[in-house]
Design a protein around this motif. Structure first.
Motif, PDB file in Angstrom:
ATOM      1  N   ARG A  39       0.834  -1.208   0.000  1.00 53.27           N
ATOM      2  CA  ARG A  39       0.000   0.000   0.000  1.00 53.27           C
ATOM      3  C   ARG A  39       0.864   1.252   0.000  1.00 53.27           C
ATOM      4  O   ARG A  39       0.605   2.195  -0.752  1.00 53.27           O
ATOM      5  CB  ARG A  39      -0.911   0.021   1.235  1.00 53.27           C
ATOM      6  N   LEU A  40       1.884   1.253   0.834  1.00 48.64           N
ATOM      7  CA  LEU A  40       2.761   2.410   0.937  1.00 48.64           C
ATOM      8  C   LEU A  40       3.527   2.646  -0.363  1.00 48.64           C
ATOM      9  O   LEU A  40       3.643   3.792  -0.825  1.00 48.64           O
ATOM     10  CB  LEU A  40       3.732   2.233   2.107  1.00 48.64           C
ATOM     11  N   ASP A  41       4.031   1.595  -0.970  1.00 44.74           N
ATOM     12  CA  ASP A  41       4.790   1.734  -2.216  1.00 44.74           C
ATOM     13  C   ASP A  41       3.952   2.331  -3.342  1.00 44.74           C
ATOM     14  O   ASP A  41       4.472   3.031  -4.208  1.00 44.74           O
ATOM     15  CB  ASP A  41       5.381   0.388  -2.638  1.00 44.74           C
ATOM     16  N   ARG A  42       2.651   2.078  -3.338  1.00 38.69           N
ATOM     17  CA  ARG A  42       1.776   2.626  -4.380  1.00 38.69           C
ATOM     18  C   ARG A  42       1.538   4.127  -4.225  1.00 38.69           C
ATOM     19  O   ARG A  42       1.013   4.765  -5.132  1.00 38.69           O
ATOM     20  CB  ARG A  42       0.440   1.887  -4.383  1.00 38.69           C
ATOM     21  N   ILE A  50       8.547  10.555   3.320  1.00 36.32           N
ATOM     22  CA  ILE A  50       7.925  11.134   4.509  1.00 36.32           C
ATOM     23  C   ILE A  50       7.627  10.035   5.532  1.00 36.32           C
ATOM     24  O   ILE A  50       7.858  10.200   6.732  1.00 36.32           O
ATOM     25  CB  ILE A  50       6.643  11.915   4.151  1.00 36.32           C
ATOM     26  N   ALA A  51       7.122   8.897   5.069  1.00 34.46           N
ATOM     27  CA  ALA A  51       6.836   7.784   5.987  1.00 34.46           C
ATOM     28  C   ALA A  51       8.113   7.316   6.671  1.00 34.46           C
ATOM     29  O   ALA A  51       8.110   7.050   7.877  1.00 34.46           O
ATOM     30  CB  ALA A  51       6.174   6.630   5.232  1.00 34.46           C
ATOM     31  N   ALA A  87      -4.819   7.849   2.510  1.00 37.03           N
ATOM     32  CA  ALA A  87      -4.646   6.393   2.522  1.00 37.03           C
ATOM     33  C   ALA A  87      -4.755   5.828   3.937  1.00 37.03           C
ATOM     34  O   ALA A  87      -4.531   4.638   4.142  1.00 37.03           O
ATOM     35  CB  ALA A  87      -3.295   6.025   1.906  1.00 37.03           C
ATOM     36  N   ALA A  88      -5.087   6.675   4.903  1.00 41.64           N
ATOM     37  CA  ALA A  88      -5.288   6.293   6.311  1.00 41.64           C
ATOM     38  C   ALA A  88      -4.020   5.765   6.979  1.00 41.64           C
ATOM     39  O   ALA A  88      -4.085   4.926   7.865  1.00 41.64           O
ATOM     40  CB  ALA A  88      -6.433   5.287   6.445  1.00 41.64           C
ATOM     41  N   PHE A  89      -2.863   6.292   6.564  1.00 40.97           N
ATOM     42  CA  PHE A  89      -1.607   5.941   7.228  1.00 40.97           C
ATOM     43  C   PHE A  89      -1.297   6.896   8.378  1.00 40.97           C
ATOM     44  O   PHE A  89      -0.716   6.486   9.375  1.00 40.97           O
ATOM     45  CB  PHE A  89      -0.427   5.984   6.241  1.00 40.97           C
ATOM     46  N   THR A  90      -1.635   8.176   8.222  1.00 42.17           N
ATOM     47  CA  THR A  90      -1.243   9.182   9.204  1.00 42.17           C
ATOM     48  C   THR A  90      -2.442   9.968   9.716  1.00 42.17           C
ATOM     49  O   THR A  90      -3.500  10.014   9.075  1.00 42.17           O
ATOM     50  CB  THR A  90      -0.235  10.180   8.607  1.00 42.17           C
ATOM     51  N   VAL A  91      -2.227  10.601  10.863  1.00 40.57           N
ATOM     52  CA  VAL A  91      -3.203  11.524  11.451  1.00 40.57           C
ATOM     53  C   VAL A  91      -2.437  12.754  11.931  1.00 40.57           C
ATOM     54  O   VAL A  91      -1.238  12.690  12.183  1.00 40.57           O
ATOM     55  CB  VAL A  91      -3.981  10.892  12.629  1.00 40.57           C
ATOM     56  N   PHE A 105       2.183   0.453  11.544  1.00 36.90           N
ATOM     57  CA  PHE A 105       2.709   1.091  10.330  1.00 36.90           C
ATOM     58  C   PHE A 105       4.144   1.569  10.565  1.00 36.90           C
ATOM     59  O   PHE A 105       5.027   1.355   9.751  1.00 36.90           O
ATOM     60  CB  PHE A 105       1.844   2.271   9.899  1.00 36.90           C
ATOM     61  N   ARG A 106       4.336   2.222  11.698  1.00 34.80           N
ATOM     62  CA  ARG A 106       5.670   2.728  12.038  1.00 34.80           C
ATOM     63  C   ARG A 106       6.673   1.589  12.153  1.00 34.80           C
ATOM     64  O   ARG A 106       7.779   1.650  11.624  1.00 34.80           O
ATOM     65  CB  ARG A 106       5.596   3.514  13.350  1.00 34.80           C
TER      66      ARG A 106
END
Length: 181
Positions: A39-42, A50-51, A87-91, A105-106
């Motif tokens: 998901r992150l790679d896309r 940033i991630a 993409a609901a990875f961060t807040v 995720f981290r």
């Protein structure tokens, strides 16, 4: 929580016979790692950068800190954060601190980073954090924050980034603040 994650974690632990220590985070099952990383790679290179930086910062970072750590333009950081948030990875909290929506995720992002890249990102995080430390007036004054959590982060990033003199400096500063408390 998440039934798939729980089922995969239990399967992995049963297959390996491992019993993780109470103080260590449980390993993320490879199947869950693959889903997160795919998901992150896309999301593109900027979102990945940033991630990576956000994972190293730990509890969170500001847009300014992420821009300094990644050396991306602030506008590019904001755009990448928008992509990660959609993409609901961060807040982002009300004070502007950005963090991962879930620590898994981290953990997944950190585990995929090679040691040399991880050390580099810790040096970048250290540099971004130390720039915000106030310097008292005086000819031989050095920055002395009174915030123990900031001091702990400076020590951790300096140590992980192999900035030994800086790690010792901030550890001593933390000890002095702790003595006064």
């Amino acid at each position: 929580g998440h039934p798939l994650y729980t089922a995969e974690l239990v399967s992995m632990l049963l297959e390996s016979g491992a019993e993780p220590a109470d103080s260590e985070p449980l390993p993320v099952p490879p199947t869950v790692q693959n889903v997160v990383l795919d998901r992150l790679d896309r999301l593109g290179d900027a979102a990945g950068q940033i991630a990576n930086a956000l994972a190293v910062f730990g509890p969170g970072a500001t847009v300014e800190q992420l821009a300094k750590a990644t050396q991306l333009l602030e506008a590019d950081v904001v755009a990448a954060l928008g992509t990660l948030a959609r993409a609901a990875f961060t807040v982002e909290d009300t004070q502007g601190l950005i963090s991962f929506r879930h620590d898994v995720f981290r953990q997944v992002v950190l585990e995929r980073l090679p040691a040399s890249r991880l050390a580099y990102l810790h040096r970048q995080a250290y540099s971004a954090l130390v720039q915000g430390v106030p310097v008292p007036p005086g000819p031989e004054a050095s920055p002395q924050p009174a915030d123990l959590s900031l001091l702990a982060r400076l020590v951790a990033h300096a140590e992980a980034g192999q900035l030994w003199e800086a790690a010792v400096h901030w550890a001593r500063a933390a000890a002095a603040v702790a003595e006064r408390a």
